[in-house]
Design a protein around this motif. Structure first.
Motif, mmCIF file in Angstrom:
data_model
loop_
_atom_site.group_PDB
_atom_site.id
_atom_site.type_symbol
_atom_site.label_atom_id
_atom_site.label_comp_id
_atom_site.label_asym_id
_atom_site.label_seq_id
_atom_site.Cartn_x
_atom_site.Cartn_y
_atom_site.Cartn_z
ATOM 1 N N GLU A 27 0.830 -1.213 0.000
ATOM 2 C CA GLU A 27 0.000 0.000 0.000
ATOM 3 C C GLU A 27 0.862 1.260 0.000
ATOM 4 O O GLU A 27 0.561 2.242 -0.696
ATOM 5 N N GLN A 28 1.953 1.222 0.802
ATOM 6 C CA GLN A 28 2.855 2.368 0.822
ATOM 7 C C GLN A 28 3.511 2.566 -0.543
ATOM 8 O O GLN A 28 3.642 3.701 -1.031
ATOM 9 N N ALA A 29 3.916 1.454 -1.152
ATOM 10 C CA ALA A 29 4.543 1.555 -2.475
ATOM 11 C C ALA A 29 3.552 2.092 -3.498
ATOM 12 O O ALA A 29 3.903 2.920 -4.358
ATOM 13 N N ARG A 30 2.294 1.648 -3.409
ATOM 14 C CA ARG A 30 1.263 2.126 -4.337
ATOM 15 C C ARG A 30 1.000 3.623 -4.127
ATOM 16 O O ARG A 30 0.842 4.385 -5.081
ATOM 17 N N PHE A 31 0.980 4.060 -2.851
ATOM 18 C CA PHE A 31 0.750 5.472 -2.550
ATOM 19 C C PHE A 31 1.892 6.336 -3.080
ATOM 20 O O PHE A 31 1.671 7.392 -3.687
ATOM 21 N N LEU A 32 3.133 5.873 -2.851
ATOM 22 C CA LEU A 32 4.282 6.623 -3.349
ATOM 23 C C LEU A 32 4.277 6.695 -4.866
ATOM 24 O O LEU A 32 4.624 7.715 -5.465
ATOM 25 N N LYS A 33 3.869 5.602 -5.497
ATOM 26 C CA LYS A 33 3.820 5.584 -6.955
ATOM 27 C C LYS A 33 2.779 6.578 -7.468
ATOM 28 O O LYS A 33 3.006 7.310 -8.439
ATOM 29 N N LEU A 34 1.616 6.606 -6.787
ATOM 30 C CA LEU A 34 0.585 7.567 -7.178
ATOM 31 C C LEU A 34 1.079 9.001 -6.990
ATOM 32 O O LEU A 34 0.814 9.895 -7.815
ATOM 33 N N PHE A 35 1.804 9.253 -5.898
ATOM 34 C CA PHE A 35 2.334 10.590 -5.633
ATOM 35 C C PHE A 35 3.338 10.988 -6.707
ATOM 36 O O PHE A 35 3.329 12.124 -7.209
ATOM 37 N N GLU A 36 4.220 10.033 -7.068
ATOM 38 C CA GLU A 36 5.208 10.322 -8.103
ATOM 39 C C GLU A 36 4.533 10.545 -9.450
ATOM 40 O O GLU A 36 4.918 11.428 -10.226
#
Length: 215
Positions: A191-200
């Motif tokens: 979930e953290q990786a998905r959130f960071l990816k969305l932010f990027e």
């Protein structure tokens, strides 16, 4: 109190040694080991480290001999404890070592019948019945001790099975907890990786549209 119960009680007293006399009740031999079948067999009973007991009346094969226990050569042996003896029936041989009808561990616990009799049959050799009324309480006490030991062993076996089952269940539960926690950790990381990816991805879109901060 009967004599049998008295003997049973006395045999259970620690340190007390009961004398149990064994006599030969009957015997029938089926085979003579002599080369010359015309000669009469010389049969005797013998227990290790004791004297030989010759059976002067036993002279023919396939003939049943019954005894009263009062014969001059009786008794065969005597038990002074619950310990077994190495005994057997033998036939004297003048040319070579004596022949063996049978040799076995002779024990007071063999006399399990209430009449104090024990029958031993050796195929193609002999059929003999021994008498030892005093051995009955010794046999009963020995069997009782054996039964107690078996019950104790069975109880211990059940306890071990329960303990092993409990350990297996505990290990299984701990394993499930560890797997669940690992799954939760992996899920949070995803979930953290998905959130960071969305932010990027959002930053990239802003850069493409020129919406970034202008200084």
């Amino acid at each position: 109190m009967s004599v049998w119960h008295l003997l049973l009680f006395v045999s259970c007293v620690p340190g007390f040694v009961i004398s149990a006399v064994v006599t030969l009740d009957s015997i029938k031999i089926y085979n003579s080991h002599e080369w010359l079948k015309t000669s009469k067999p010389i049969v005797y009973f013998y227990c290790k480290r004791e004297n030989k007991t010759h059976l002067p009346d036993v002279k023919e094969v396939n003939v049943s001999y019954a005894f009263k226990g009062e014969e001059s050569w009786q008794p065969l042996t005597e038990f002074t404890s619950k310990k077994c003896k190495r005994c057997g029936f033998y036939e004297e041989d003048k040319l070579k070592s004596d022949d063996v009808f049978d040799e076995w561990e002779f024990c007071p616990s063999d006399f399990v019948d209430s009449d104090g009799k024990y029958r031993r049959i050796k195929d193609k050799e002999f059929d003999a019945t021994f008498l030892c009324p005093q051995c009955v309480p010794l046999a009963a006490d020995s069997n009782s001790a054996s039964g107690s030991y078996n019950r104790g062993s069975k109880g211990m076996h059940v306890a071990v099975v329960i303990l092993i089952s409990a350990l297996v269940s505990t290990v299984l539960i701990l394993g499930i907890v560890v797997v669940f926690k690992h799954w939760q950790k992996k899920k949070r990381e995803q979930e953290q990786a998905r959130f960071l990816k969305l932010f990027e991805d959002g930053d990239d879109i802003e850069d493409e549209l020129g919406l970034g901060t202008v200084i």
